[in-house]
Design an enzyme around this catalytic site. Structure first.
Site, PDB file in Angstrom:
ATOM      1  N   HIS A  37     -59.527 -28.114 -69.613  1.00 35.84           N
ATOM      2  CA  HIS A  37     -59.448 -27.261 -68.416  1.00 35.84           C
ATOM      3  C   HIS A  37     -58.104 -26.523 -68.455  1.00 35.84           C
ATOM      4  O   HIS A  37     -57.109 -26.986 -67.889  1.00 35.84           O
ATOM      5  CB  HIS A  37     -59.546 -28.130 -67.148  1.00 35.84           C
ATOM      6  CG  HIS A  37     -59.690 -27.331 -65.871  1.00 35.84           C
ATOM      7  ND1 HIS A  37     -60.902 -27.135 -65.238  1.00 35.84           N
ATOM      8  CD2 HIS A  37     -58.777 -26.661 -65.128  1.00 35.84           C
ATOM      9  CE1 HIS A  37     -60.721 -26.391 -64.154  1.00 35.84           C
ATOM     10  NE2 HIS A  37     -59.438 -26.093 -64.062  1.00 35.84           N
TER      11      HIS A  37
ATOM     12  N   ASP B  44     -66.073 -26.197 -62.672  1.00 32.63           N
ATOM     13  CA  ASP B  44     -65.523 -25.365 -61.593  1.00 32.63           C
ATOM     14  C   ASP B  44     -66.513 -25.159 -60.444  1.00 32.63           C
ATOM     15  O   ASP B  44     -66.879 -24.034 -60.102  1.00 32.63           O
ATOM     16  CB  ASP B  44     -65.038 -24.022 -62.154  1.00 32.63           C
ATOM     17  CG  ASP B  44     -63.843 -24.215 -63.091  1.00 32.63           C
ATOM     18  OD1 ASP B  44     -62.712 -24.055 -62.638  1.00 32.63           O
ATOM     19  OD2 ASP B  44     -64.061 -24.590 -64.263  1.00 32.63           O
TER      20      ASP B  44
ATOM     21  N   HIS C 122     -63.523 -18.712 -65.029  1.00 31.33           N
ATOM     22  CA  HIS C 122     -64.680 -18.609 -64.130  1.00 31.33           C
ATOM     23  C   HIS C 122     -65.818 -17.733 -64.646  1.00 31.33           C
ATOM     24  O   HIS C 122     -66.927 -17.792 -64.139  1.00 31.33           O
ATOM     25  CB  HIS C 122     -64.232 -18.122 -62.745  1.00 31.33           C
ATOM     26  CG  HIS C 122     -63.679 -19.235 -61.908  1.00 31.33           C
ATOM     27  ND1 HIS C 122     -63.734 -19.242 -60.536  1.00 31.33           N
ATOM     28  CD2 HIS C 122     -63.071 -20.393 -62.262  1.00 31.33           C
ATOM     29  CE1 HIS C 122     -63.179 -20.365 -60.079  1.00 31.33           C
ATOM     30  NE2 HIS C 122     -62.766 -21.068 -61.115  1.00 31.33           N
TER      31      HIS C 122
ATOM     32  N   HIS D 175     -62.109 -24.078 -66.289  1.00 28.43           N
ATOM     33  CA  HIS D 175     -61.039 -23.284 -65.671  1.00 28.43           C
ATOM     34  C   HIS D 175     -61.315 -21.778 -65.670  1.00 28.43           C
ATOM     35  O   HIS D 175     -61.010 -21.093 -64.704  1.00 28.43           O
ATOM     36  CB  HIS D 175     -59.688 -23.555 -66.347  1.00 28.43           C
ATOM     37  CG  HIS D 175     -58.537 -22.849 -65.657  1.00 28.43           C
ATOM     38  ND1 HIS D 175     -58.234 -23.050 -64.327  1.00 28.43           N
ATOM     39  CD2 HIS D 175     -57.633 -21.946 -66.097  1.00 28.43           C
ATOM     40  CE1 HIS D 175     -57.179 -22.307 -64.001  1.00 28.43           C
ATOM     41  NE2 HIS D 175     -56.810 -21.623 -65.053  1.00 28.43           N
TER      42      HIS D 175
ATOM     43  N   HIS E 206     -57.117 -27.519 -59.568  1.00 25.08           N
ATOM     44  CA  HIS E 206     -57.265 -27.556 -58.107  1.00 25.08           C
ATOM     45  C   HIS E 206     -57.303 -28.987 -57.594  1.00 25.08           C
ATOM     46  O   HIS E 206     -56.876 -29.260 -56.485  1.00 25.08           O
ATOM     47  CB  HIS E 206     -58.546 -26.830 -57.672  1.00 25.08           C
ATOM     48  CG  HIS E 206     -58.375 -25.346 -57.604  1.00 25.08           C
ATOM     49  ND1 HIS E 206     -58.300 -24.650 -56.429  1.00 25.08           N
ATOM     50  CD2 HIS E 206     -58.240 -24.429 -58.591  1.00 25.08           C
ATOM     51  CE1 HIS E 206     -58.126 -23.358 -56.694  1.00 25.08           C
ATOM     52  NE2 HIS E 206     -58.092 -23.206 -57.999  1.00 25.08           N
TER      53      HIS E 206
END
Length: 567
Positions: A214, A17, A244, A242, A126
């Site tokens: 993820h 990430d 954070h 994934h 993303h």
């Protein structure tokens, strides 16, 4: 370390990430993600790692800007190309490992490229593949020969995860990866045994099995996450992307007996408490079946401090009736923000790589009759001192508790699920015949899917069963009946039998509705699995509804999933 150790030990830099390009247009924070990527790559180079493993979301945008791609390519070329020899071999079929690439082999074995540090990465949500070609930004880096994109599953029905088999000296490493898939869909695939992890045919016990994923790890809804229990128990270490929050120290899953490391993001993309934990990357050493994970703090990450303030807790300073209360509240918040800035400055002493202005967030709970003050005027005072002057203050209001007509107390926080409300209610009111789980599921069907008969069906179904049970036992006195009912009910709690009963009752309700010819709108036909309300620490034995003509899912007893073999 002795020379023999180095020959047999994989050194792997793990990060996830990175969100390259996040806030790149911001005057203050625009370079944050680029500076941190450079720090990560430099760290890999300094530590002379065998490879870098990324857990998804290398890019923040699905279609990164030209500047973002350019910077990413430039840095990978600068740090990952060169003459350092690569000391491990790949033994698996690379055409399968890198099946989405026009160059289906690892970049360091390409005779036209000079790679010193290979990067292996799965994609995140993303930067996931889109469009008819199913391409993502990682595929562009793959075509440049800078990144090895793996773990991309093409089918939405069935997933076979084939590991990249690596050997360094006497150590054998099987690297599994699964790029991001919508959580509900992947959850359903796991429950239907549609996810298989292939294992090497030879010497299965000699491999160290490393899996990169993820997905949501924390529960965002009944099926909107992946319980750790779904993953195969032959895995040694899971690198979880994934999420954070940095929880990089490996934690052991006591049921599956593997370890999970959650490196967390290397940039705060939201001003929430999870992002405030110090950011790290990991240096993983694997020798034989043993591993060691060293956490490395990131120096270039912008500091982030967050605090919660409940105004009602400061009655000695002000109440909603105090003269000029709003000004007093504003001054109080000003003092709190100054405190946080000063703490950040103290912490930054001697850390030249850390950006000057911190991120500061003060969440102000103004419930109880207080009024919010003018935030834009407040933020003017901090323009030169913080990186996010416009959104330092976040006003929140907890919903006040009020007694509901049916005796169900509205909870303070919104967003609770039906099952949770039912559970809370029945902590006060004990059921003697039904179980909370059954009632919760029936009420959920009633609310979510307009299944009008669900509750009635469940009650009559469990009543019949209990009556049959009492007759079979020949229980007659009132006292014995009460005791036997309680024993019978508790014997079913949290068992497969209970799940089956609930599902059978709900299917009967559906059948009745169909007989009556009620419309089907509001019924989600794709919802093939009746979700059983459960926590991530249970391993359910889901059973497909009989009406669908499906076989039964496997329970804990059968470890059938994922025992496929590599040819």
């Amino acid at each position: 370390a002795s020379h023999v150790d180095i020959q047999d030990t994989f050194k792997i830099l793990i990060a996830t990430d990175i969100h390259l390009g996040y806030m790149e247009k911001d005057a203050i924070r625009g370079n944050d993600t680029y500076n941190t990527l450079e720090e990560i790559l430099k760290c890999a180079q300094t530590n002379q790692v065998d490879f870098i493993l990324l857990g998804g979301d290398l890019f923040h945008e699905n279609k990164p800007s030209r500047r973002c791609l350019h910077t990413g390519i430039t840095m990978l070329r600068k740090y990952c190309m060169g003459d350092s020899p690569i000391l491990f071999n790949i033994l698996s079929d690379q055409a399968i490992n890198f099946n989405t690439s026009k160059f289906p082999w690892v970049n360091y074995q390409d005779e036209n490229l000079n790679i010193s540090i290979p990067v292996f990465s799965i994609h995140g949500n993303h930067d996931d593949p889109t469009g008819a070609e199913g391409l993502c930004a990682l595929d562009l880096l793959g075509s440049c020969g800078l990144v090895n994109h793996f773990g991309h599953s093409q089918s939405v029905e069935k997933i076979q995860i084939s590991p990249i088999l690596m050997q360094k000296g006497s150590t054998k490493l099987a690297l599994y990866g699964l790029g991001s898939i919508p959580d509900e869909r992947l959850y359903r695939m796991f429950v239907n045994n549609q996810v298989t992890m292939l294992r090497p045919k030879e010497d299965q016990d000699e491999w160290f099995n490393l899996f990169t994923i993820h997905q949501n790890r924390s529960k965002h809804g009944p099926t909107n996450y992946i319980p750790e229990q779904f993953l195969d128990d032959f895995i040694d270490l899971v690198v979880w992307g994934h999420e954070h929050e940095c929880l990089i120290a490996p934690t052991r899953n006591e049921q599956q007996l593997f370890y999970v490391t959650q490196p967390g993001s290397s940039v705060a993309t939201s001003l929430s408490p999870g992002e405030a934990a110090k950011k790290h990357i990991g240096l993983l050493r694997v020798k034989g079946r043993k591993m060691n994970l060293q956490k490395i703090p990131l120096q270039t990450v912008r500091q982030f401090f967050i605090q919660d303030l409940v105004l009602a807790d400061y009655q000695d300073l002000f109440t909603p009736d105090t003269p000029q209360v709003t000004k007093k509240v504003e001054d109080f918040c000003y003092a709190k923000v100054i405190e946080m800035i000063e703490e950040a400055e103290r912490e930054r002493l001697g850390c030249d790589l850390t950006p000057e202005k911190p991120l500061i967030r003060l969440r102000v709970d103004y419930s109880g009759g207080f009024e919010p003050f003018n935030v834009s005027r407040f933020s003017q005072k901090f323009v030169d001192r913080v990186a996010n002057p416009k959104d330092i203050i976040h006003f929140v209001r907890r919903r006040e508790q009020k007694e509901d007509i049916k005796g169900l107390t509205q909870t303070k926080y919104t967003g609770l699920r039906v099952e949770d409300l039912v559970k809370q209610y029945f902590e006060k009111v004990q059921l003697s015949l039904l179980t909370e789980q059954g009632m919760g599921k029936a009420i959920q069907e009633f609310v979510d899917k307009d299944e009008k008969d669900a509750i009635e069906e469940l009650v009559s179904y469990q009543l019949e069963k209990t009556q049959r049970h009492l007759q079979a036992r020949g229980v007659t006195t009132e006292q014995d009946i009460d005791a036997e009912i309680l024993r019978f009910r508790n014997s079913k709690k949290n068992t497969t039998e209970e799940d089956e009963e609930i599902r059978e009752a709900i299917n009967r309700a559906k059948a009745h509705r169909l007989e009556r010819g009620d419309n089907l709108q509001g019924l989600d036909m794709s919802d093939e699995l009746a979700d059983v309300a459960m926590d991530s620490d249970e391993d359910p034995a889901p059973v497909a509804p009989p009406t669908r003509g499906r076989g039964r899912g496997r329970g804990r007893g059968s470890r059938g999933r994922g025992r496929g073999e590599l040819s």
